[in-house]
Design an enzyme around this catalytic site. Structure first.
Site, PDB file in Angstrom:
ATOM      1  N   LYS A 179      -2.624  -1.864  -4.146  1.00  0.00           N
ATOM      2  CA  LYS A 179      -3.124  -1.054  -4.007  1.00  0.00           C
ATOM      3  C   LYS A 179      -2.759   0.736  -3.598  1.00  0.00           C
ATOM      4  CE  LYS A 179      -5.835   1.745  -0.442  1.00  0.00           C
ATOM      5  NZ  LYS A 179      -6.552   1.721   0.783  1.00  0.00           N
ATOM      6  N   GLU A 236       8.124  -6.509   1.944  1.00  0.00           N
ATOM      7  CA  GLU A 236       6.244  -7.129   2.523  1.00  0.00           C
ATOM      8  C   GLU A 236       5.289  -7.756   2.119  1.00  0.00           C
ATOM      9  OE1 GLU A 236       5.026  -4.888   4.303  1.00  0.00           O
ATOM     10  OE2 GLU A 236       6.160  -2.798   4.510  1.00  0.00           O
ATOM     11  N   ARG A 251     -11.089  10.699   1.581  1.00  0.00           N
ATOM     12  CA  ARG A 251     -10.136  11.595   2.920  1.00  0.00           C
ATOM     13  C   ARG A 251     -12.000  12.334   3.430  1.00  0.00           C
ATOM     14  NH1 ARG A 251      -3.744  11.397   3.600  1.00  0.00           N
ATOM     15  NH2 ARG A 251      -3.766   9.537   3.001  1.00  0.00           N
ATOM     16  N   TYR A 266     -15.295   1.012  -7.220  1.00  0.00           N
ATOM     17  CA  TYR A 266     -16.386   1.629  -7.012  1.00  0.00           C
ATOM     18  C   TYR A 266     -17.503   1.298  -8.042  1.00  0.00           C
ATOM     19  CZ  TYR A 266     -13.155   3.371  -3.330  1.00  0.00           C
ATOM     20  OH  TYR A 266     -12.368   3.822  -1.535  1.00  0.00           O
ATOM     21  N   SER A 289      -9.842   5.699  -4.462  1.00  0.00           N
ATOM     22  CA  SER A 289     -11.081   6.958  -4.687  1.00  0.00           C
ATOM     23  C   SER A 289     -10.349   8.394  -6.064  1.00  0.00           C
ATOM     24  CB  SER A 289     -11.008   7.962  -3.374  1.00  0.00           C
ATOM     25  OG  SER A 289     -10.034   7.741  -3.053  1.00  0.00           O
ATOM     26  N   LYS A 309       0.943  -1.107  -0.105  1.00  0.00           N
ATOM     27  CA  LYS A 309       0.357  -0.126   0.140  1.00  0.00           C
ATOM     28  C   LYS A 309       0.371   1.180  -0.110  1.00  0.00           C
ATOM     29  CE  LYS A 309      -3.350   2.840   2.270  1.00  0.00           C
ATOM     30  NZ  LYS A 309      -4.357   2.325   3.703  1.00  0.00           N
ATOM     31  N   ARG A 319       1.013  10.417   5.864  1.00  0.00           N
ATOM     32  CA  ARG A 319       1.296   8.684   6.477  1.00  0.00           C
ATOM     33  C   ARG A 319       2.519   8.416   5.388  1.00  0.00           C
ATOM     34  NH1 ARG A 319      -4.046   8.317   7.544  1.00  0.00           N
ATOM     35  NH2 ARG A 319      -5.587   8.086   6.921  1.00  0.00           N
TER      36      ARG A 319
HETATM   37  C1  PBG Z   1      -6.986   3.676   5.418  1.00  0.00           C
HETATM   38  C2  PBG Z   1      -7.818   3.491   4.004  1.00  0.00           C
HETATM   39  C3  PBG Z   1      -8.036   4.123   2.980  1.00  0.00           C
HETATM   40  C4  PBG Z   1      -8.516   4.034   1.576  1.00  0.00           C
HETATM   41  C5  PBG Z   1      -8.826   2.692   2.097  1.00  0.00           C
HETATM   42  N1  PBG Z   1      -8.265   2.166   3.342  1.00  0.00           N
HETATM   43  C6  PBG Z   1      -6.832   6.445   3.182  1.00  0.00           C
HETATM   44  C7  PBG Z   1      -5.268   6.046   3.147  1.00  0.00           C
HETATM   45  O1  PBG Z   1      -4.366   4.658   3.292  1.00  0.00           O
HETATM   46  O2  PBG Z   1      -5.190   8.021   3.841  1.00  0.00           O
HETATM   47  C8  PBG Z   1      -7.916   4.249   0.204  1.00  0.00           C
HETATM   48  C9  PBG Z   1      -9.015   4.412  -0.983  1.00  0.00           C
HETATM   49  C10 PBG Z   1      -9.521   4.972  -1.659  1.00  0.00           C
HETATM   50  O3  PBG Z   1      -8.240   5.807  -2.056  1.00  0.00           O
HETATM   51  O4  PBG Z   1     -10.544   4.342  -2.390  1.00  0.00           O
HETATM   52  N2  PBG Z   1      -8.190   2.777   6.312  1.00  0.00           N
END
Ligand code: PBG
Length: 334
Positions: free
Chosen positions: A255, A240, A213, A320, A281, A203, A224
């Site tokens: 991701k 990982e 967000r 989505y 997203s 990730k 992060r």
């Molecule tokens: C963290 C999480 C995130 C997403 C899924 N789980 C956001 C992040 O790491 O800031 C992002 C999913 C998306 O952008 O569609 N719980």
């Protein structure tokens, strides 16, 4: 003509002549069963709330979430990944609402299981960021840094309450070291040996999470980068991956998806567990925005983006568009 004289077989275009020919020789097929729908449920609302940066996606009420789950089943979607958004004022430094058996995510898990039983694989995001007032994926130490091992204790509790609430699969997305092993132990010790772990193995710290967000009403002000991966790195993903597999991951995820297809392909080549990718997203928002401006053909762009992710090696895709795309595929448009 003469250019081909010595290579009579060298005409790839022969296999592209008709739609049925192209369909027959297609190397990649998309099926509704490849798709998983991520869904947001918000506590304390009585009508769905639109997410402005994700046109067409809403924060659900429990009621509309149930409906979305039923629609996903009818379309042939395989799974649903739930994210909970607690009521204003319910966030704190430890993300207590995330481990409350009556917290929104647990309530939603029970509602969806009651509605669809085993007809969807019901998954839960296992992370603290939706529930902490500082917005980080873990708890903080005295210096304000995300404390890895203190966070693992919280994840162990979350795994148990989510499994108690009916999750078939938990999806740890916080990128803490050792999270998969700790969650596996917690599940096994509480009688949840059959609950699987879909590990967010690779990730990246991505700007493309922006719209998410908003979707979860994130309180984060910084970034992060001390726990999510640096987009510049590829080898680190394999490290990982090895750790997550050793700790007991049943399935692994990459991701975001689109900008990281090289990583997805590497992961898919090197494992013997199912591989997922999360079309996030920002990937959603970019296509929707360009389509809204009339700059691209929305439906074709969606299917092409999903085909690319599948071709790179993802067996499961979180998107989505899951229900809508599954409906098209069910009608032979794939
Ligand atoms: C963290 C999480 C995130 C997403 C899924 N789980 C956001 C992040 O790491 O800031 C992002 C999913 C998306 O952008 O569609 N719980």
């Amino acid at each position: 003509m003469t250019a081909y004289a010595n290579f009579p077989g060298s005409r790839p275009r022969r296999l592209r002549t008709t739609p049925t020919m192209r369909r027959m020789v297609a190397e990649t097929r998309l099926d509704p069963a490849n798709l998983i729908l991520p869904a947001f449920v918000r506590e304390g609302i009585d009508a769905p709330v639109a997410i402005s940066a994700m046109p067409g996606v809403h924060q659900h009420t429990l009621d509309t979430l149930r409906k979305a789950a039923v629609e996903a089943v009818s379309a042939g979607v395989s799974g649903i990944m739930l994210f909970g958004v607690p009521e204003d004022g319910k966030k704190d430094a430890r993300g207590t609402a995330g481990t409350d058996p009556d917290g929104i995510l647990q309530v939603a898990l029970r509602a969806v299981r009651e509605e669809v039983g085993d007809e969807l694989v019901v998954m839960s995001d296992l992370c603290l960021d939706e529930f902490t007032d500082h917005g980080h994926c873990g708890v903080l130490d005295a210096d304000g840094r995300v404390d890895n091992d203190a966070t693992l204790e919280r994840y162990a509790e979350m795994a148990q309450v989510q499994a108690d609430a009916g999750a078939h699969v938990v999806g740890p997305s916080g990128m803490m070291d050792g999270q998969v092993g700790v969650i596996r132990d917690a599940l096994d010790q509480t009688g949840h040996e059959d609950v699987s772990i879909l590990a967010y193995t690779v990730k990246y710290s991505s700007a493309f999470y922006g719209p998410f967000r908003e979707a979860v009403g994130s309180s984060l002000t910084g970034d992060r980068k001390t726990y999510q991966q640096d987009p510049a790195n590829a080898r680190e993903s394999l490290r990982e991956l090895a750790l997550d597999l050793a700790e007991g991951a049943d399935m692994v995820m990459v991701k975001p998806a689109g900008p990281y297809l090289d990583i997805l392909a590497k992961v898919a080549e090197s494992v013997d567990v199912p591989v997922a990718a999360y079309q996030i997203s920002g990937e959603y928002a970019m296509i929707e925005a360009a389509a809204e401006k009339g700059w691209i053909d929305r439906d074709k762009a969606i299917l092409e983006s999903l085909t690319g992710i599948r071709r790179a090696g993802a067996q499961m895709i979180l998107t989505y568009w899951a229900t809508e795309a599954a409906q098209w595929l069910g009608h032979g448009r794939g």
